[in-house]
Design a protein around this motif. Structure first.
Motif, PDB file in Angstrom:
ATOM      1  N   ILE A  72      49.438  41.958  38.854  1.00  0.00           N
ATOM      2  CA  ILE A  72      47.994  42.037  38.605  1.00  0.00           C
ATOM      3  C   ILE A  72      47.237  41.244  39.675  1.00  0.00           C
ATOM      4  CG2 ILE A  72      46.184  41.288  36.998  1.00  0.00           C
ATOM      5  CD1 ILE A  72      47.532  43.629  35.854  1.00  0.00           C
TER       6      ILE A  72
ATOM      7  N   ARG B  77      48.364  40.576  42.663  1.00  0.00           N
ATOM      8  CA  ARG B  77      48.494  41.311  43.934  1.00  0.00           C
ATOM      9  C   ARG B  77      47.455  42.422  44.022  1.00  0.00           C
ATOM     10  NH1 ARG B  77      54.063  40.526  43.832  1.00  0.00           N
ATOM     11  NH2 ARG B  77      54.490  42.474  42.754  1.00  0.00           N
ATOM     12  N   VAL B  78      47.281  43.144  42.921  1.00  0.00           N
ATOM     13  CA  VAL B  78      46.283  44.213  42.888  1.00  0.00           C
ATOM     14  C   VAL B  78      44.905  43.640  43.197  1.00  0.00           C
ATOM     15  CG1 VAL B  78      45.014  45.737  41.325  1.00  0.00           C
ATOM     16  CG2 VAL B  78      47.500  45.787  41.345  1.00  0.00           C
ATOM     17  N   ALA B  79      44.583  42.531  42.554  1.00  0.00           N
ATOM     18  CA  ALA B  79      43.264  41.935  42.742  1.00  0.00           C
ATOM     19  C   ALA B  79      43.072  41.476  44.185  1.00  0.00           C
ATOM     20  CB  ALA B  79      43.076  40.767  41.772  1.00  0.00           C
ATOM     21  N   ARG B  80      44.123  40.910  44.768  1.00  0.00           N
ATOM     22  CA  ARG B  80      44.019  40.476  46.171  1.00  0.00           C
ATOM     23  C   ARG B  80      43.846  41.676  47.083  1.00  0.00           C
ATOM     24  NH1 ARG B  80      48.719  37.379  48.271  1.00  0.00           N
ATOM     25  NH2 ARG B  80      47.337  36.856  49.972  1.00  0.00           N
ATOM     26  N   ALA B  81      44.638  42.717  46.834  1.00  0.00           N
ATOM     27  CA  ALA B  81      44.547  43.906  47.673  1.00  0.00           C
ATOM     28  C   ALA B  81      43.201  44.604  47.501  1.00  0.00           C
ATOM     29  CB  ALA B  81      45.684  44.870  47.341  1.00  0.00           C
ATOM     30  N   SER B  82      42.544  44.359  46.352  1.00  0.00           N
ATOM     31  CA  SER B  82      41.231  44.955  46.119  1.00  0.00           C
ATOM     32  C   SER B  82      40.128  44.156  46.811  1.00  0.00           C
ATOM     33  CB  SER B  82      40.937  45.030  44.615  1.00  0.00           C
ATOM     34  OG  SER B  82      41.879  45.866  43.978  1.00  0.00           O
ATOM     35  N   GLY B  83      40.510  43.116  47.525  1.00  0.00           N
ATOM     36  CA  GLY B  83      39.533  42.349  48.303  1.00  0.00           C
ATOM     37  C   GLY B  83      38.857  41.236  47.529  1.00  0.00           C
ATOM     38  N   GLY B  84      39.467  40.777  46.424  1.00  0.00           N
ATOM     39  CA  GLY B  84      38.858  39.721  45.629  1.00  0.00           C
ATOM     40  C   GLY B  84      39.011  38.349  46.284  1.00  0.00           C
ATOM     41  N   SER B  85      37.971  37.495  46.102  1.00  0.00           N
ATOM     42  CA  SER B  85      38.106  36.102  46.537  1.00  0.00           C
ATOM     43  C   SER B  85      38.934  35.378  45.474  1.00  0.00           C
ATOM     44  CB  SER B  85      36.727  35.454  46.652  1.00  0.00           C
ATOM     45  OG  SER B  85      36.145  35.355  45.366  1.00  0.00           O
TER      46      SER B  85
ATOM     47  N   GLN C 294      37.038  35.112  42.273  1.00  0.00           N
ATOM     48  CA  GLN C 294      36.952  36.403  41.572  1.00  0.00           C
ATOM     49  C   GLN C 294      38.277  36.749  40.915  1.00  0.00           C
ATOM     50  OE1 GLN C 294      35.669  38.698  44.970  1.00  0.00           O
ATOM     51  NE2 GLN C 294      33.614  38.988  44.132  1.00  0.00           N
ATOM     52  N   ILE C 295      39.357  36.499  41.633  1.00  0.00           N
ATOM     53  CA  ILE C 295      40.684  36.834  41.098  1.00  0.00           C
ATOM     54  C   ILE C 295      40.992  35.976  39.874  1.00  0.00           C
ATOM     55  CG2 ILE C 295      43.158  36.811  41.579  1.00  0.00           C
ATOM     56  CD1 ILE C 295      42.383  37.385  44.538  1.00  0.00           C
TER      57      ILE C 295
ATOM     58  N   ALA D 295      40.910  38.710  37.069  1.00  0.00           N
ATOM     59  CA  ALA D 295      42.298  39.160  36.916  1.00  0.00           C
ATOM     60  C   ALA D 295      43.105  38.170  36.073  1.00  0.00           C
ATOM     61  CB  ALA D 295      42.941  39.352  38.282  1.00  0.00           C
TER      62      ALA D 295
END
Lengths: 244, 352
Positions: free
Chosen positions: A140, A142-150, A153-154, A158
């Motif tokens: 989860i 990893r998804v958030a990081r790949a989605s460009g989250g700071s 935000q993550i 997430a």
């Protein structure tokens, strides 16, 4: 129900006639005390949430594999929390009296009880938050990081977002533990239902009061547990929607 | 377009260091689907994390549309990640958000206004064919539907590169096919560059234009899918083909293992080979399929001819390569299944 009780006072051994508090007078005794307990636990929970939540998130993400690995910070923080958690509450409370007095100017009453309760509660809740975040699958994040989250935000959407049911479940346990701590704090004259139980029920052998406080505590804990379970259900889509 | 230049990833330092990726080079153009395959532990996951910039390479670079992204400072790296959409294995959806809210995640992170988010999410959810499921939670979605949400989420920020990291692993074959079709459609519609990382050879044959095989951190073979499948000398081409069991040949017949070795094998080759040799040709087992309009595959035959040279020659005539005695050039494969009595129809596995 009346008896003669032996009590030791300044004047030596004296006989004190003792009678249980009449049932009619129980509300007048218990309601203000109950209010104090609610106030005490309420203040402590507010402090615990405000400080414990970010600490738990920090602890989780400073650990190896977290969003910002800081092994040294993680070790120090973890150690402090473990020390706080390893002391029985009564001992923690007694051992930090100078600190409590420094903060509140007194070592009796609600204000004085709130300080050790908050410290113990923060250590407790930090671990609860850390544990809840740990149960969020790394994929989860990893998804958030790949989605460009700071990182912020993550952590918010997430990590914490996914952990909300676990955190609320932990919060329920925490509130119940804090009610218990407030009763222990009653022994140092903190007030509240615990104080009534100690002074009337224990020291004066007033079984009526003792029974009443027990009933009140059992009912309160049951209510907190049911409310917590409902809340967890409500924030878990699978449980909420499959109930119908 | 995405290129990897001498991409190397090493974990640890000094004597204990492990090189997981060793000077990888490849380039994938717009509209192309490039599959990277390889056994477990070959470095596929690490490669995926280097491509979507979750990991920084130790040396070498990831170049997207002419810009080297892997050497950017941390702040700009986060922005650069938005140019590469990643579809993860098993979708990894946030369980407390609906399908729509999951797709909206990258848009929220970017700070898009709620109105625009709603419009974009609606568009995406229609594109992946999930309109009626927009407000369902992940636990209400099937594996394939969840993966469609994952694809829509990966496309939310209009990336030019789509990375699929074991995106179909764990899905059943029909669902895999539908997800593969969706990805191919999106590739065409959006002119996407797709890097498709998987260990599933069946999926590679369905989706890839080109394939690379990763082994112990190195690309050991690469080429166009059709070329590999029709080249009997290519280990990767062989690895891509399924290996079926086959029936035993009749007494007196030789078992031949035959592979398609050119792009123009006629459809009636078995009949023609039989006619040219003037002996019956028994089909003992086969796996044949059309990839990018070209017939590929392999077959095991029982041929009652003792002239191996002639049989080999005739097979070559039709763009096939055969080896007698059912031998396979690359290692283990299907063993003969229980012998079939003379005159009986040989049991077949796999459709011809």
């Amino acid at each position: 129900m009346s008896a003669v009780n032996v009590s030791s006072g300044v004047g030596g051994l004296i006989y004190v006639p003792r009678a249980d508090v009449p049932v009619a007078e129980l509300p007048a005794l218990l309601l203000p005390a109950y209010g104090e307990t609610v106030l005490m636990v309420g203040i402590v929970m507010a402090v615990v949430l405000v400080i414990g939540t970010p600490l738990g998130v920090l602890l989780h993400n400073a650990a190896p594999g977290g969003l910002f690995e800081r092994p040294a910070l993680h070790a120090v923080l973890g150690w402090i929390i473990s020390v706080g958690r390893s002391l029985p509450f009564l001992i923690l409370m007694a051992s930090i009296v100078p600190f409590t007095r420094f903060i509140t100017g007194t070592n009796i009453g609600i204000a004085a009880a709130v300080v050790p309760m908050s410290l113990a509660g923060i250590a407790f809740f930090t671990r609860i938050v850390e544990n809840a975040l740990r149960s969020v699958p790394p994929s989860i994040v990893r998804v958030a990081r790949a989605s460009g989250g700071s990182n912020l935000q993550i952590m918010r959407s997430a990590q914490f977002g996914e952990a909300v049911p676990a955190v609320l479940g932990g919060l329920t346990i925490q509130v119940i533990a804090m009610i218990e701590y407030s009763a222990i704090a009653g022994t140092i004259g903190a007030g509240g239902i615990g104080y009534v139980a100690v002074t009337y029920g224990y020291q004066r052998f007033d079984n009526t009061v003792m029974l009443a406080t027990i009933l009140i505590l059992v009912a309160t804990v049951a209510f907190v547990q049911v409310a917590g379970d409902r809340l967890v259900r409500w924030v878990t889509p699978q449980k909420r929607l499959q109930r119908a | 377009m995405i290129s990897l230049l001498e991409l190397t990833k090493t974990y640890g330092r000094g004597a204990d260091s492990v090189t997981v990726l060793d000077r990888l080079n490849f380039e994938v153009g717009a509209g192309e689907i490039f599959a990277v395959t390889g056994p477990s532990g070959a470095g596929k996951s690490t490669l995926a994390q280097c491509i979507n910039l979750l990991e920084r390479p130790t040396s070498g670079s990831v170049v997207v549309n002419g810009e080297d992204l892997s050497s950017l400072p941390e702040k700009r790296l986060r922005a650069a990640r938005r140019r590469i959409g990643t579809v993860f294995q098993s979708a990894s959806l946030l369980s407390r958000r609906t399908a729509s809210e999951n797709i909206a995640l990258p848009l929220e992170y970017l700070g898009v206004t709620p109105g625009e988010i709603q419009a974009r999410v609606g568009e995406l959810i229609d594109r992946v064919g999930l309109g009626p499921k927009a407000h369902s939670y992940p636990f209400q979605l099937s594996g394939g539907q969840a993966q469609r949400v994952g694809i829509a989420r990966a496309l939310a920020l209009r990336p030019s590169i789509l990375l699929a990291d074991e995106a179909t692993s764990g899905l059943d074959p029909d669902t895999t096919s539908s997800v593969v079709e969706l990805l191919k459609q999106l590739r065409t519609d959006l002119d996407l560059t797709v890097v498709f990382i998987t260990h599933e050879m069946d999926t590679v044959r369905q989706i890839a234009d080109s394939v690379a095989r990763l082994e112990r951190g190195r690309i050991v073979e690469t080429g166009a899918l059709v070329d590999l499948l029709t080249d009997h000398g290519s280990p990767l081409g062989r690895a891509l083909q399924p290996r079926r069991g086959f029936a035993a040949a009749d007494d007196g017949a030789t078992t031949w293992y035959v592979t398609y070795d050119s792009a123009d094998v006629p459809g009636d080759w078995i009949q023609r080979v039989s006619a040219d040799l003037a002996v019956p040709v028994h089909l003992l087992g086969a796996s044949v399929e059309t990839v990018h309009g070209i017939n590929t595959g392999s077959a095991t035959l029982g041929i009652a001819s003792e002239d191996e040279g002639l049989v080999g020659h005739v097979l070559t005539r039709y763009g096939l390569i055969g080896t007698p005695d059912g031998r396979r050039e690359s290692g283990a494969g299907g063993a003969p299944i229980s012998p079939v009595r003379s005159g009986a129809v040989p049991a077949l596995e796999g459709a011809a």
